[in-house]
Structures are given as C-alpha cells and as structure tokens.
Scaffold this motif. Structure first.
Motif, mmCIF file in Angstrom:
data_model
loop_
_atom_site.group_PDB
_atom_site.id
_atom_site.type_symbol
_atom_site.label_atom_id
_atom_site.label_comp_id
_atom_site.label_asym_id
_atom_site.label_seq_id
_atom_site.Cartn_x
_atom_site.Cartn_y
_atom_site.Cartn_z
ATOM 1 N N ALA A 76 0.837 -1.201 0.000
ATOM 2 C CA ALA A 76 0.000 0.000 0.000
ATOM 3 C C ALA A 76 0.875 1.254 0.000
ATOM 4 C CB ALA A 76 -0.913 -0.001 1.231
ATOM 5 N N PRO A 77 0.384 2.350 -0.572
ATOM 6 C CA PRO A 77 1.135 3.612 -0.526
ATOM 7 C C PRO A 77 1.362 4.051 0.916
ATOM 8 C CG PRO A 77 -0.666 3.741 -2.108
ATOM 9 C CD PRO A 77 -0.876 2.485 -1.334
ATOM 10 N N ALA A 78 2.492 4.682 1.155
ATOM 11 C CA ALA A 78 2.828 5.150 2.506
ATOM 12 C C ALA A 78 2.442 6.605 2.721
ATOM 13 C CB ALA A 78 4.324 4.975 2.763
ATOM 14 N N HIS A 79 2.283 7.362 1.619
ATOM 15 C CA HIS A 79 2.060 8.800 1.728
ATOM 16 C C HIS A 79 0.680 9.149 1.181
ATOM 17 C CE1 HIS A 79 6.343 8.817 2.520
ATOM 18 N NE2 HIS A 79 6.560 8.266 1.344
ATOM 19 N N PRO A 80 -0.169 9.787 1.973
ATOM 20 C CA PRO A 80 -1.504 10.150 1.497
ATOM 21 C C PRO A 80 -1.427 11.217 0.412
ATOM 22 C CG PRO A 80 -1.076 11.187 3.605
ATOM 23 C CD PRO A 80 0.071 10.247 3.347
ATOM 24 N N GLU A 81 -2.440 11.238 -0.444
ATOM 25 C CA GLU A 81 -2.545 12.271 -1.478
ATOM 26 C C GLU A 81 -3.927 12.893 -1.390
ATOM 27 O OE1 GLU A 81 -2.280 12.920 -6.332
ATOM 28 O OE2 GLU A 81 -1.865 10.951 -5.457
ATOM 29 N N LEU A 82 -3.964 14.191 -1.081
ATOM 30 C CA LEU A 82 -5.218 14.894 -0.874
ATOM 31 C C LEU A 82 -5.298 16.103 -1.791
ATOM 32 C CD1 LEU A 82 -5.097 14.895 3.038
ATOM 33 C CD2 LEU A 82 -6.443 13.345 1.614
ATOM 34 N N ASP A 83 -6.494 16.594 -1.976
ATOM 35 C CA ASP A 83 -6.710 17.838 -2.701
ATOM 36 C C ASP A 83 -6.707 18.981 -1.694
ATOM 37 O OD1 ASP A 83 -8.750 19.999 -3.931
ATOM 38 O OD2 ASP A 83 -7.820 18.848 -5.559
ATOM 39 N N LEU A 84 -6.300 20.156 -2.152
ATOM 40 C CA LEU A 84 -6.290 21.302 -1.240
ATOM 41 C C LEU A 84 -7.680 21.641 -0.712
ATOM 42 C CD1 LEU A 84 -3.730 23.760 -2.889
ATOM 43 C CD2 LEU A 84 -3.485 22.555 -0.717
ATOM 44 N N ALA A 85 -8.709 21.184 -1.419
ATOM 45 C CA ALA A 85 -10.072 21.451 -0.975
ATOM 46 C C ALA A 85 -10.555 20.440 0.060
ATOM 47 C CB ALA A 85 -11.023 21.460 -2.169
ATOM 48 N N ASP A 86 -9.820 19.362 0.261
ATOM 49 C CA ASP A 86 -10.222 18.348 1.233
ATOM 50 C C ASP A 86 -10.085 18.896 2.660
ATOM 51 O OD1 ASP A 86 -10.714 16.575 -0.814
ATOM 52 O OD2 ASP A 86 -8.743 15.621 -0.691
ATOM 53 N N THR A 90 -7.403 22.019 4.891
ATOM 54 C CA THR A 90 -7.974 23.358 5.041
ATOM 55 C C THR A 90 -6.965 24.365 5.583
ATOM 56 O OG1 THR A 90 -10.175 22.425 5.424
ATOM 57 C CG2 THR A 90 -9.815 24.715 6.095
ATOM 58 N N ASP A 91 -6.261 23.977 6.621
ATOM 59 C CA ASP A 91 -5.291 24.894 7.225
ATOM 60 C C ASP A 91 -4.138 25.190 6.271
ATOM 61 O OD1 ASP A 91 -6.771 25.047 9.530
ATOM 62 O OD2 ASP A 91 -5.615 23.527 10.601
ATOM 63 N N VAL A 92 -3.722 24.175 5.507
ATOM 64 C CA VAL A 92 -2.637 24.376 4.537
ATOM 65 C C VAL A 92 -3.087 25.339 3.445
ATOM 66 C CG1 VAL A 92 -1.224 23.253 2.777
ATOM 67 C CG2 VAL A 92 -1.590 22.139 4.985
ATOM 68 N N ALA A 93 -4.286 25.124 2.908
ATOM 69 C CA ALA A 93 -4.806 25.999 1.862
ATOM 70 C C ALA A 93 -4.925 27.438 2.367
ATOM 71 C CB ALA A 93 -6.162 25.486 1.380
ATOM 72 N N ALA A 94 -5.376 27.597 3.609
ATOM 73 C CA ALA A 94 -5.493 28.937 4.183
ATOM 74 C C ALA A 94 -4.122 29.583 4.352
ATOM 75 C CB ALA A 94 -6.212 28.862 5.532
ATOM 76 N N LEU A 232 1.150 18.385 -0.985
ATOM 77 C CA LEU A 232 1.900 19.427 -0.291
ATOM 78 C C LEU A 232 3.383 19.373 -0.644
ATOM 79 C CD1 LEU A 232 1.731 21.724 1.738
ATOM 80 C CD2 LEU A 232 2.028 20.050 3.569
ATOM 81 N N SER A 233 3.916 18.171 -0.812
ATOM 82 C CA SER A 233 5.337 18.019 -1.129
ATOM 83 C C SER A 233 5.681 18.556 -2.511
ATOM 84 C CB SER A 233 5.746 16.544 -1.043
ATOM 85 O OG SER A 233 5.242 15.804 -2.149
ATOM 86 N N GLU A 234 4.658 18.685 -3.369
ATOM 87 C CA GLU A 234 4.911 19.066 -4.754
ATOM 88 C C GLU A 234 4.666 20.546 -5.038
ATOM 89 O OE1 GLU A 234 3.860 14.810 -6.916
ATOM 90 O OE2 GLU A 234 2.326 16.365 -6.827
ATOM 91 N N LEU A 235 4.102 21.272 -4.095
ATOM 92 C CA LEU A 235 3.785 22.677 -4.335
ATOM 93 C C LEU A 235 5.004 23.569 -4.135
ATOM 94 C CD1 LEU A 235 0.317 23.043 -2.568
ATOM 95 C CD2 LEU A 235 0.794 22.605 -4.992
#
Length: 256
Positions: A76-86, A90-94, A232-235
């Motif tokens: 299984a993948p070790a690192h989650p992948e989320l959208d900024l809208a998830d 929220t705190d990261v997007a803000a 987040l790691s890619e932005l």
C-alpha cells in the motif's frame, strides 16, 4: 523471483542511476550490504516496505514516486494524497492564500511540479493583461504562458536570458523528479539560449515592459519543509520582489 519484486527493483535501480550512484554508494548510505541491494534491484529478493522507503529516502525520491515503487512491490502507498479542498488540507490551503495575500503588492503564485498554476495573488493577474485568452484557460501552465509568443514573451526585455534560465531550471527539475510533463515542455519550447545572452548580475532578473516603464523583479522559491503528504510536497510558491527602487515605487503606488 516475483513480478512485483522485479518491478520494484527495476524502479529503485532507475532512481539510483538517475542520482548517479553506484550500488556500493547507495548500500553504504542505506546501511545494507551491496549484495542485498543487488538482489533487491534484480528482483531476487523481495524488499519490505520499510526497505523500499529507506532506499527511496536515500535517493531523494519524490513522495508520489515512492508510492509508485511501493505499489509496484505489492504494498500500500505510505504517503496520502489529498486535494487542497479536502478538509484535512484546510489549514494548509489557508496558509498558502495567506502567504500570497501578505506578499501584495508584489506578485506571487503557486505551481505544481508540471508548472501548472494552482493559485496566484492579484498582482500576478495585473501583469497578465494582454496575453492570449487561451493561455489563461485552466490548466494554466506558467512556463508556456511566460514564453509563448502570444503570452508574456513580447513584454520580457531580457527574453533570451529569462528563457535560458527557465529551461535550465526545467531540465534540472526533470533530473530530480523524472516528471514527464517537464520533458514535454522542454521539447515544446526548445533548447535554452546561449551564455552570450546573459547580463552581469548576482541573480537573473525578470524585466517586463509596462505601461509606466520597465519593471524588474527578483524571484524566490519556497517549498514546505518535511512534508508527509504528496500534494503538499509538490507545491512551490514563486514570489517576486522589486529589483530596483522604481519597480518598488510603481507596485506600491498601484497596490495603494
């Protein structure tokens, strides 16, 4: 030998070669024997998820690609992948929007690894007046927008120098990430310019023709430290600062 072990081993070997490391060098860094690493790379030994992550860490493999190696190995993948809208983001997007707003009246934007625009402040959009509308249709690629004949290129005073800088950066980032989108951009936009086009200075400036005269910018790149999530790691936040007093005064006046 299992198919999953062979696929994971081949991917690890590919990243080792991309980093120009010998098996012995990587084995030493990862604290394993050269024999064991050789068995992992050839698929003769099934690596554990912990071993895959240890080798990937030593090879500075991006989190997205680490997940791909794990999946190839049957894990299984070790690192989650989320959208900024998830909700978890929220705190990261803000925080990102706060950084962009706080940088006003100077331009700042956020890009993903393929240089597609994620977000930008109003000062960026103020600089884009007159570019072809199709270049502003999502997904907006910042490199293409900058260097296209119907984009910013006609307004860039030091176009050859800036183009060379951007394409050299694309090539370097592809060496690090292996992202095929960067190869496509390099092939589309062509080779970098020549050293003769460079002007003296401590950094490469971006010089733009504006209605009120020339604007000169210095740029910085900010990434999030120790990210554990793929998006987040890619932005990257690209922030532009005035390179001279005239540019500062013009931007402050417009922002006021």
């Amino acid at each position: 030998m299992t198919e999953s072990a062979q696929q994971a081993g081949e991917m690890i070997r590919g990243w080792r070669r991309r980093r120009h490391l010998s098996q012995l060098e990587l084995a030493h860094r990862a604290g394993v024997s050269g024999r064991h690493l050789s068995f992992v790379e050839t698929g003769r030994s099934q690596p554990t998820p912990a071993m895959i992550l240890r080798l990937c860490d030593q090879l500075a493999v991006p989190l997205r690609e680490q997940n791909r190696v794990l999946l190839a190995g049957g894990f299984a993948p070790a690192h989650p992948e989320l959208d900024l809208a998830d909700p978890p983001m929220t705190d990261v997007a803000a925080a990102i929007e706060g950084i962009l707003s706080a940088h006003l009246p100077f331009p700042a934007l956020v890009v993903d690894p393929g240089w597609d625009l994620v977000s930008a402040n109003d000062a960026i959009y103020a600089l884009l007046d007159g570019v072809a509308p199709q270049l502003l249709e999502p997904p907006v690629n910042v490199i293409r927008l900058t260097l296209a004949p119907d984009g910013l290129a006609p307004r860039i005073v030091n176009l050859d120098e800036w183009r060379e800088h951007l394409l050299a950066r694309l090539a370097h980032e592809h060496d690090l990430s292996g992202d095929p989108r960067l190869v496509a951009l390099l092939e589309e936009l062509g080779p970098a310019g020549t050293a003769a086009s460079r002007s003296p200075g401590l950094v490469v400036p971006l010089r733009l023709r504006g209605d009120g005269g020339e604007l000169a910018f210095l740029s910085t790149t900010t990434v999030f430290g120790t990210p554990r999530e793929v998006t987040l790691s890619e932005l990257a936040i690209e922030a532009f600062y005035p390179a001279d007093a005239a540019t500062r005064a013009a931007l402050v006046a417009d922002g006021g």
